[in-house]
Design a protein around this motif. Sequence first.
Motif, PDB file in Angstrom:
ATOM      1  N   ASP A   1      27.045   0.576  14.211  1.00  0.00           N
ATOM      2  CA  ASP A   1      27.435   1.873  14.763  1.00  0.00           C
ATOM      3  C   ASP A   1      27.617   2.854  13.602  1.00  0.00           C
ATOM      4  O   ASP A   1      28.498   2.670  12.757  1.00  0.00           O
ATOM      5  CB  ASP A   1      28.731   1.734  15.563  1.00  0.00           C
TER       6      ASP A   1
ATOM      7  N   THR B   1      31.551  -2.699  20.666  1.00  0.00           N
ATOM      8  CA  THR B   1      31.388  -1.441  19.947  1.00  0.00           C
ATOM      9  C   THR B   1      30.918  -0.315  20.855  1.00  0.00           C
ATOM     10  O   THR B   1      31.426   0.803  20.791  1.00  0.00           O
ATOM     11  CB  THR B   1      30.388  -1.620  18.792  1.00  0.00           C
ATOM     12  N   LEU B   2      29.948  -0.603  21.711  1.00  0.00           N
ATOM     13  CA  LEU B   2      29.317   0.442  22.513  1.00  0.00           C
ATOM     14  C   LEU B   2      29.720   0.413  23.976  1.00  0.00           C
ATOM     15  O   LEU B   2      29.137   1.125  24.798  1.00  0.00           O
ATOM     16  CB  LEU B   2      27.802   0.335  22.398  1.00  0.00           C
TER      17      LEU B   2
ATOM     18  N   LYS C   1      26.595   7.895  21.061  1.00  0.00           N
ATOM     19  CA  LYS C   1      26.823   7.192  19.812  1.00  0.00           C
ATOM     20  C   LYS C   1      25.485   6.938  19.125  1.00  0.00           C
ATOM     21  O   LYS C   1      24.470   6.747  19.780  1.00  0.00           O
ATOM     22  CB  LYS C   1      27.560   5.871  20.052  1.00  0.00           C
TER      23      LYS C   1
ATOM     24  N   VAL D   1      23.298   4.560  16.515  1.00  0.00           N
ATOM     25  CA  VAL D   1      23.241   3.207  15.967  1.00  0.00           C
ATOM     26  C   VAL D   1      22.098   3.133  14.960  1.00  0.00           C
ATOM     27  O   VAL D   1      21.137   3.903  15.027  1.00  0.00           O
ATOM     28  CB  VAL D   1      23.050   2.158  17.078  1.00  0.00           C
TER      29      VAL D   1
END
Length: 631
Positions: free
Chosen positions: A367, A288-289, A342, A344
Motif C-alpha cells: 500500500d 490493508t485494503l 488507495k 498499491v
Amino acid sequence: MSTNPIRPSNVKSVSGHQARLVFIVAAFLGLTIGIGESVLEYFGLRSSLFETTEKALQAFEKTASFAVVSQDLELATQIATGLLHFEAIISVELMDQTGAVLISEERTLTPEEDRWGPTLFPTITHAEAVELRDPAEPGVTVGFLRIQASSWQVSEEWEKRLVVALLSMMAGIAALAAILFFISQRYVTRPLLKLADAYRHLNADAPKQSPLPKASDYDFLEYREIAASGARLMRDITRNTEVRDLTASELFRSQKRFQDFAEISSDWFWETDRDGGISYISASFTKTLNKRSGEIYGRTLEETASEDANTAKWKGFNEIIEQRRQFRDFRYDIESQPGVRKTVSINGRPFYDEAGTFIGYRGTGADVTNERLIAEARNEALQRAENANRTKSEFLATMSHEFRTPLNAIIGFSSLLTLPNTRAMAVERLTEYSGAIHESGQHMLELVNDILDISAIEAGKRTLTLEEVGIGAVFTHSISQVEGLAKDKAIAISTSVEMASDLMIADERSVRQILLNLLSNAVKFTPAGGKIRCTAEADGSEIIFRIEDSGVGISKDRLPTIAEPFSHSSIHPHVAKEGTGLGLSIVRSLTHFLGGTFMIDSEVGMGTCVTVILPRVGQDTSLTQDMDATD
C-alpha cells in the motif's frame, strides 16, 4: 491393519458376476438368433400358404363356371368341399351373376381363448374372388367364386415349433454358460483371489514387515508379472516412505515459515493462474485494503483496479504480461470502499512447471497511498510556491512600471516648480504643471486603493454595511463616472434597467465598485466608435447585472485566469493598457464576498460580456470572513 477384512454385502464376486454376464450374453444372443430365424420361417410359411390357396382357386375356376351355368347344386357342394380340404381356406361362396348364392360353406375354427399358448402373431385373413365365365361364351360373366384364407394353421404350428426351439436353445445356453464359468473360475478367478489374498496382508505404513507375494507360486506368466511388480512396488514404497517423511518435515517447516512471514509482513503476496485470474492472495491484502478474498479470487489484476484500463499505462502493463516478463513497482488505484481510493504497488514475475510451461504470475504488493498523498501534497505545495513566486514577480514588475510613471510625473513637475525662474512663468504654465502633479497623484491613489481593496478582500478584512440600495440610482451613478471617457472615444452606452425604482439590500460601496470596475474595463478595451450595453434584471430573489461591450475580446485560453490578480486582458503587447490588472479580480472577489456569482464570456474580435448575479437581500458575512481569516 486387519488381515481378514469382511467383504461388504454390496460388493459382487468376480466369478459370480462373470457367470451371470456369460449366461445373460449367451441367452440374449441365442434367443435373438433363434427368434429371428423362427420369425422369418413363419413369414415364409404364411406367404407359401396364401400362394397355394390362389392356385387352388384357379384350379376350380372352370368347374365352378359349369356348376353355375347348369345350376348344379351337387357339383357346387363338391367344389366347396374340395376347396375346404385346403386347411388355409376357411370359407367358400359360389353365386351367379345376379348375386344369388348357390353354395356357401365355412370351416369351424378353435377360438383363440381356447388355445394352449399365447398368440405371438395375430391370424391373418386373406379374401380372394374370381369371375366365372360362360364356357360357351368366354366373354360373358356368369357368376363369382369367393374364398377366405386364414393363417391360423401356420400360427399354431409355428408356435409349437418355437417353444421346442426355445427349450432346446435354453438347454444349450445353460451348458455353454457352465463350461465358460468353469474355465473362468479355473484360470482367472482363483489366481486373482490368490493374488488378492497375498496383497491383503501388505501394510504400506510398515513395508519392511509386510510379506510379499512370490512369483514362483503362480503357473502363468501374467500372474507372475503381477506378483513381481508387487514386490518391486513394496521396495519402492520402502524407499519413498523414508524420503516422504523427510520431505513432509521440511515442507511443514517451509509452510510455517512462509505463513509467519505473510502474516507479520505489511506487504502481501499474490499469485495468478495462466489466464491471469488471481488464485492466491495473503491475508495482509484483506487487512490493508478492506477487501474479502472472495471479491478478488478469479479476477485479473486489471479488474481489481478502479482506473480506466484503456490508458497507455495499462496497455504497457498488458504487453509485459503477454511477453511473460518480470515487472517492478507497477502502481494503480483500488477502491477499498465507496469513495475511498488507495494506491498499491505490485511486483511480479512469471513461473513455470517442470516441463517449462507457463502457469501464472506470482509476486508481492504494498500500500503506497501515503507516498502518493505526500507526493501530491509536495507537488501542490511546489505549484503554489511557483504560482506565488510568479505572482510576486508579476506584481513587482507591474507595480514598478505603474508606480514609476506617476511618480516620475510628480517629481518632474514639482522639480520645475522649485526652479528660481518659476515665478516668471506664465500662470497657464504653472496651472498645467500643478494639474499634471494632481492627475498623477490621483492615478497613484487609484493604484494604491486597488491594492488595498484586493488585500482587504482576500484577507477577509473588508467591512460589509448592508443598506437599501436603489438599483437604478447605483447604475446611473456608475455610468456617469465613465461617460467622459466614453465620449472622448465616441463610445455609445445604452442601458436597460427593468426595475430602476426597485431596491436591494446590499453594501452600496461594493456594488458601486463592481459596476464601476466593469464599466471602466469596458470603456478601456472598447475601440473608438464602439458600443457598451448595460442591463439589470430580476430573477426571483436575485439581481442580474450584465455589462456587454464590442471591444477587442479575450482569447479562450486566457478566460480561466483573466480574473486572477495582476492579469491584463490584452491580446497583443502593442494594445496593452495601463493599470494593476486587479479590476476583474476585485469584481470577482467582491461578488463572492456579497454571496453572488461572477461569469465572463468573451471571444476575440467579438467583445466581452460580464455577468454578476447578486442576491436581492444580502447577508452580513464580514464576521464570518474575519473568523475565517483568524483561523
